[in-house]
Design an enzyme around this catalytic site. Sequence first.
Site, PDB file in Angstrom:
ATOM      1  N   LYS A  35      30.232 104.592  79.297  1.00  0.00           N
ATOM      2  CA  LYS A  35      30.035 105.989  78.875  1.00  0.00           C
ATOM      3  C   LYS A  35      31.282 106.515  78.179  1.00  0.00           C
ATOM      4  CE  LYS A  35      26.875 108.089  82.164  1.00  0.00           C
ATOM      5  NZ  LYS A  35      26.879 108.902  83.373  1.00  0.00           N
ATOM      6  N   LEU A  70      21.143 125.149  82.047  1.00  0.00           N
ATOM      7  CA  LEU A  70      20.721 124.615  80.747  1.00  0.00           C
ATOM      8  C   LEU A  70      19.430 123.805  80.834  1.00  0.00           C
ATOM      9  CD1 LEU A  70      21.397 121.321  80.407  1.00  0.00           C
ATOM     10  CD2 LEU A  70      23.697 122.166  80.136  1.00  0.00           C
ATOM     11  N   LYS A 104      20.536 128.953  91.863  1.00  0.00           N
ATOM     12  CA  LYS A 104      20.030 127.836  91.066  1.00  0.00           C
ATOM     13  C   LYS A 104      18.692 127.318  91.597  1.00  0.00           C
ATOM     14  CE  LYS A 104      19.655 124.463  88.352  1.00  0.00           C
ATOM     15  NZ  LYS A 104      20.374 123.752  87.346  1.00  0.00           N
ATOM     16  N   PHE A 156       6.442 129.670  80.081  1.00  0.00           N
ATOM     17  CA  PHE A 156       6.221 128.807  81.256  1.00  0.00           C
ATOM     18  C   PHE A 156       4.831 128.974  81.851  1.00  0.00           C
ATOM     19  CE2 PHE A 156       9.499 126.022  83.085  1.00  0.00           C
ATOM     20  CZ  PHE A 156      10.295 125.959  81.955  1.00  0.00           C
ATOM     21  N   ALA A 199      -0.455 125.391  80.680  1.00  0.00           N
ATOM     22  CA  ALA A 199      -1.144 124.517  81.646  1.00  0.00           C
ATOM     23  C   ALA A 199      -1.239 123.100  81.097  1.00  0.00           C
ATOM     24  CB  ALA A 199      -2.543 125.064  81.906  1.00  0.00           C
ATOM     25  N   GLY A 201       7.980 117.626  85.197  1.00  0.00           N
ATOM     26  CA  GLY A 201       8.688 116.420  85.619  1.00  0.00           C
ATOM     27  C   GLY A 201      10.153 116.610  85.300  1.00  0.00           C
ATOM     28  N   CYS A 220      15.110 117.578  87.286  1.00  0.00           N
ATOM     29  CA  CYS A 220      15.525 118.800  87.985  1.00  0.00           C
ATOM     30  C   CYS A 220      14.430 119.440  88.835  1.00  0.00           C
ATOM     31  CB  CYS A 220      16.041 119.808  86.979  1.00  0.00           C
ATOM     32  SG  CYS A 220      17.397 119.154  85.987  1.00  0.00           S
TER      33      CYS A 220
HETATM   34  C1  UGA Z   1      14.980 122.972  84.124  1.00  0.00           C
HETATM   35  C2  UGA Z   1      15.198 124.493  84.040  1.00  0.00           C
HETATM   36  O1  UGA Z   1      14.299 125.050  83.089  1.00  0.00           O
HETATM   37  C3  UGA Z   1      16.636 124.813  83.629  1.00  0.00           C
HETATM   38  O2  UGA Z   1      16.848 126.200  83.620  1.00  0.00           O
HETATM   39  C4  UGA Z   1      17.591 124.143  84.618  1.00  0.00           C
HETATM   40  O3  UGA Z   1      18.938 124.382  84.283  1.00  0.00           O
HETATM   41  C5  UGA Z   1      17.321 122.649  84.629  1.00  0.00           C
HETATM   42  O4  UGA Z   1      15.951 122.408  84.999  1.00  0.00           O
HETATM   43  C6  UGA Z   1      18.240 122.033  85.647  1.00  0.00           C
HETATM   44  O5  UGA Z   1      18.056 122.278  86.851  1.00  0.00           O
HETATM   45  O6  UGA Z   1      19.216 121.382  85.263  1.00  0.00           O
HETATM   46  P1  UGA Z   1      14.536 121.058  82.295  1.00  0.00           P
HETATM   47  O7  UGA Z   1      14.414 120.108  83.443  1.00  0.00           O
HETATM   48  O8  UGA Z   1      15.349 120.683  81.116  1.00  0.00           O
HETATM   49  O9  UGA Z   1      15.156 122.458  82.818  1.00  0.00           O
HETATM   50  O10 UGA Z   1      13.075 121.326  81.784  1.00  0.00           O
HETATM   51  P2  UGA Z   1      12.064 122.559  81.657  1.00  0.00           P
HETATM   52  O11 UGA Z   1      12.089 123.093  80.296  1.00  0.00           O
HETATM   53  O12 UGA Z   1      12.256 123.510  82.770  1.00  0.00           O
HETATM   54  O13 UGA Z   1      10.679 121.794  81.864  1.00  0.00           O
HETATM   55  C7  UGA Z   1      10.405 121.136  83.091  1.00  0.00           C
HETATM   56  C8  UGA Z   1       9.027 120.532  83.075  1.00  0.00           C
HETATM   57  O14 UGA Z   1       8.036 121.546  83.128  1.00  0.00           O
HETATM   58  C9  UGA Z   1       8.688 119.673  81.851  1.00  0.00           C
HETATM   59  O15 UGA Z   1       8.060 118.488  82.291  1.00  0.00           O
HETATM   60  C10 UGA Z   1       7.735 120.542  81.057  1.00  0.00           C
HETATM   61  O16 UGA Z   1       6.833 119.791  80.297  1.00  0.00           O
HETATM   62  C11 UGA Z   1       7.020 121.291  82.173  1.00  0.00           C
HETATM   63  N1  UGA Z   1       6.455 122.593  81.755  1.00  0.00           N
HETATM   64  C12 UGA Z   1       7.251 123.578  81.296  1.00  0.00           C
HETATM   65  C13 UGA Z   1       5.075 122.785  81.857  1.00  0.00           C
HETATM   66  O17 UGA Z   1       4.329 121.904  82.292  1.00  0.00           O
HETATM   67  N2  UGA Z   1       4.558 123.996  81.482  1.00  0.00           N
HETATM   68  C14 UGA Z   1       5.336 124.994  81.028  1.00  0.00           C
HETATM   69  O18 UGA Z   1       4.793 126.077  80.705  1.00  0.00           O
HETATM   70  C15 UGA Z   1       6.713 124.777  80.924  1.00  0.00           C
END
Ligand code: UGA
Length: 437
Positions: free
Chosen positions: A37, A152, A206, A251, A254, A259, A262
């Site tokens: 890395k 983030l 968080k 958010f 549906a 996944g 996080c």
């Molecule tokens: C998430 C949080 O949104 C961040 O704020 C946080 O900092 C981060 O985890 C973390 O803990 O580090 P991330 O894992 O990048 O961020 O992804 P998201 O954008 O939250 O999406 C998560 C999942 O939810 C994805 O699989 C996405 O496809 C799904 N999703 C999202 C849905 O199925 N429907 C939605 O309406 C939105």
Amino acid sequence: MTLKLSVIGTGYLGATHAACMASMGFQVIGFDTEQSKIDLLSKGKVPFYEPDLEELLDKQIKSRRLTFTKDINDLTDCDVHFICVGTPQVKGGIAADLTYVNAALESVAKIVKIGALVVGKSTVPVGTAEKLRNRLIEINPKSDLAWNPEFLREGFAVEDTLKPNRLVVGVTNDNAEEILKKVYAINLKEGTPWVRADLPTSELVKVAANSFLATKISLINAMAEVCEAAGGDVTVLAKAIGYDPRIGNRFLQAGIGFGGGCLPKDIRAFMARAEELGAQQAVKFLKEIDEINLRARQRIIELVRKDLANNLQGKKVSILGAAFKPDSDDVRDSPALDIAAQIQAAGAIVTVHDPKAIENAQKRFPALKFSEGINETLQGSNIVLHLTEWKIYREIDPVNAKALVQNAIIIDGRNALDRELWLKAGWKFRALGRTHV
Ligand code: UGA
């Protein structure tokens, strides 16, 4: 004099934080135990896909504000040390694995200079920061520890780090807060909301935020199940409830659910920690949130079975998307890949396409067949599944696509395609939470 910062752990969070802090004018040194890395990052290369990050990183390396090292002793003159290591789910359980956080603290404690501040950014079970602070002070009484959770999103990591929607700092005294105010002076000047909290509250912010987001997604997916039973349309329902500003329209997409590295592990670790604290009743609902989420994957497999006369043996299934979400090559707990693997295990011949995540997906599921071309993926298909909503999939011409497949059946697992367009081209169009046409 400007502060000198270190970033311990150069994964997603750490590499982004290091590059962004350097771009704000700080001298930054990134530390990692993995030589490969360090080598890549030092050349200005990012070992994962994240829009805009490589450009930013490369620029900071060239400016000499950003360097990387494997030697912890190179961090001795830093004023602030950010701990950005991962906290994955433990093997065989639902709690968070704190091995890397503990190891990072032990390493930094040995070299931290008098008056320096160690700042945790990793997502940890509540109570961890206090324990780490006690340990740090035991080894090095003239240093201090604060907590500064990170919000983030993958795919928007640079934007979210440079322009966060809030900054949360968990501190035990004014001095620690003052140091953090210097670190985030640019953001404060731009008006970013600043929330001072105690250590446990900052850790909880968080997991509470991620629990809320997971709950919002599972709520709409639960409504999708009801819509299917009642003959409704969850996309219209989401739009309608989203106009209420208390609910909001984000958010509420549906589909096959959440996944990534996080949301799934954070809600599970939260349940495990709440149980240790005797507060398990308070977050019992998260178990249901997790179950609704995992059920979405089964529901789509049921749709596939229905369309293929309950026999997947030898059927050609084309899967569009492997990453857990678009604009990412991350396949950790990816609903798309999980579905692909389950369908293959049921006897189907599965081909998976993804614009960025094939390499990672291949490592995780070497038995799956991957393809670099969309047309090649669709060729001779008995059913097409749209599982990660990359923009390029919305640009597919359904008329051209129809000429490639054997059976023109598509299941939109993300409710992101233009249904009318696909129907007009003569496809059978299925989606979670919508009446089938
Ligand atoms: C998430 C949080 O949104 C961040 O704020 C946080 O900092 C981060 O985890 C973390 O803990 O580090 P991330 O894992 O990048 O961020 O992804 P998201 O954008 O939250 O999406 C998560 C999942 O939810 C994805 O699989 C996405 O496809 C799904 N999703 C999202 C849905 O199925 N429907 C939605 O309406 C939105």
